[in-house]
Design a protein around this motif. Structure first.
Motif, mmCIF file in Angstrom:
data_model
loop_
_atom_site.group_PDB
_atom_site.id
_atom_site.type_symbol
_atom_site.label_atom_id
_atom_site.label_comp_id
_atom_site.label_asym_id
_atom_site.label_seq_id
_atom_site.Cartn_x
_atom_site.Cartn_y
_atom_site.Cartn_z
ATOM 1 N N ALA A 1 -2.804 7.087 -4.785
ATOM 2 C CA ALA A 1 -2.165 6.427 -6.371
ATOM 3 C C ALA A 1 -1.005 6.617 -7.082
ATOM 4 O O ALA A 1 -0.731 6.206 -7.674
ATOM 5 C CB ALA A 1 -3.716 6.949 -7.050
ATOM 6 N N ASP B 1 -2.594 0.095 -4.410
ATOM 7 C CA ASP B 1 -3.349 1.568 -4.832
ATOM 8 C C ASP B 1 -2.726 2.603 -5.996
ATOM 9 O O ASP B 1 -2.951 3.359 -5.365
ATOM 10 C CB ASP B 1 -3.667 1.828 -3.136
ATOM 11 N N TYR C 1 -1.797 -0.089 -11.427
ATOM 12 C CA TYR C 1 -1.973 -1.547 -10.400
ATOM 13 C C TYR C 1 -1.241 -3.002 -11.322
ATOM 14 O O TYR C 1 -2.806 -3.778 -12.214
ATOM 15 C CB TYR C 1 -2.718 -2.147 -9.255
ATOM 16 N N ILE D 1 0.936 -1.093 -0.135
ATOM 17 C CA ILE D 1 0.030 -0.015 -0.326
ATOM 18 C C ILE D 1 0.940 1.278 -0.569
ATOM 19 O O ILE D 1 1.754 1.483 1.015
ATOM 20 C CB ILE D 1 -0.361 -0.212 1.168
#
Length: 325
Positions: free
Chosen positions: A21, A122, A126, A17
């Motif tokens: 973004a 995230d 991805y 994570i």
């Protein structure tokens, strides 16, 4: 009939994570396997997935403790009649080492596929979901059995012996040497480039909970013998030289390593180059050295550890094992 797969999670970027973004940094191993399987539940994968968390760490921290638990969990899954194959999620930095170790110590009876991601969950673009879906596609194919442990990254399928990480960025970060990919895969299709090469083959080596200590010495211009000797301790059983060119090293280093080889420490010449094929040289016999052939230093280390753990210590016997890979 629906394929039943066991997903064994170890962490890495695929479960990472960033909190943004577009962030450049992130935390590996943040998403647990149950949450991850819920995340992929909407992809419409034609497989019944069950998960187990082995670890949730950066793959730079992978080592014997995690390997022991992971190997035991895979063996348990392979012995389960209700399991058709195994998918291992893994960080990319040491993925090739784990895959090769498993390939040498598992029977080639059911598909075992290792998969990772280059971007956190995230991040924009991805790649983890597609890689995972591709891994499920491969592990669900009966023809994946008999090929040993496979690695799925970037729409390509690699054999564990060949796969290596070659880039630090971008989703096309893996390739194979000396064989390139052994198949192409998308979530909806799979094409193999040849027949299985290990059908019903038993594990090449018994599992060892406590692998012998083998160090890697990285050759470079100006390397002195004292630098290499500092790597060698009382427990050291082997040395892999990440040599320049075709496994070469400074003359003084060669002399000192030849003395260590005479004293019973296994010495393997590998190459620091990306696609390094190291052939045996005439001087290897008097030196007591072994040529790594197509294995890079980190894989040569694993094979040497397993050979030493199995009682194989003579340079000629070690060389035959490397020639057979």
């Amino acid at each position: 009939m629906t394929t039943r797969l066991k997903v064994l999670a170890t962490g890495g970027t695929i479960a990472g994570i960033a909190g943004s973004a577009i962030a450049s940094d992130y935390r590996s191993g943040e998403i647990g396997i149950e949450d991850y399987l819920e995340k992929v539940g909407g992809l419409g994968l034609e497989a019944e997935l069950s998960g187990r968390q082995i670890a949730n760490i950066d793959s730079g921290d992978i080592g014997p403790k995690v390997w022991n638990e992971l190997h035991a969990a895979i063996c348990e899954s392979l012995a389960d009649d209700g399991c058709d194959g195994v998918v291992v999620t893994h960080g990319t930095d040491t993925l090739e080492e784990t895959a090769f170790l498993l390939d040498l110590t598992l029977p080639a009876t059911k598909p075992v596929v290792v998969v990772g991601a280059m971007r956190p969950a995230d991040a924009v673009g991805y790649d983890g979901l597609r890689n995972f879906a591709n891994a499920v596609r491969v592990a669900s194919d009966p023809d994946a059995a008999g090929r040993g442990v496979l690695v799925v990254m970037g729409d390509r399928v690699f054999g564990a012996r060949d796969v290596r990480k070659v880039r630090t960025r971008g989703t096309d970060a893996f390739r194979g040497f000396p064989r390139e990919s052994v198949g192409l895969v998308t979530p909806a299709s799979l094409e193999w480039f040849g027949a299985p090469w290990r059908e019903d083959e038993a594990a090449a080596f018994a599992w060892c909970d406590d692998l012998p200590q083998v160090v890697i010495a990285y050759a470079h211009a100006g390397l002195c013998a004292e630098e290499v000797l500092r790597l060698v301790g009382e427990e050291t059983r082997g040395i892999v030289v990440a040599g320049v060119g075709e496994g070469n090293m400074p003359e003084r280093v060669r002399q000192e390593l030849a003395l260590l080889a005479q004293g019973g420490i296994a010495v393997v010449r590998a190459s620091r180059t990306d696609e390094g094929l190291v052939d045996r040289e005439a001087e290897d016999t008097p030196n007591g050295f072994v040529a790594a052939r197509a294995l890079n230093p980190q894989k040569a280390r694993i094979l040497l550890q397993l050979l030493l753990a199995s009682g194989t210590g003579h340079p000629a016997a070690i060389q035959r094992a490397f020639d057979g890979r």
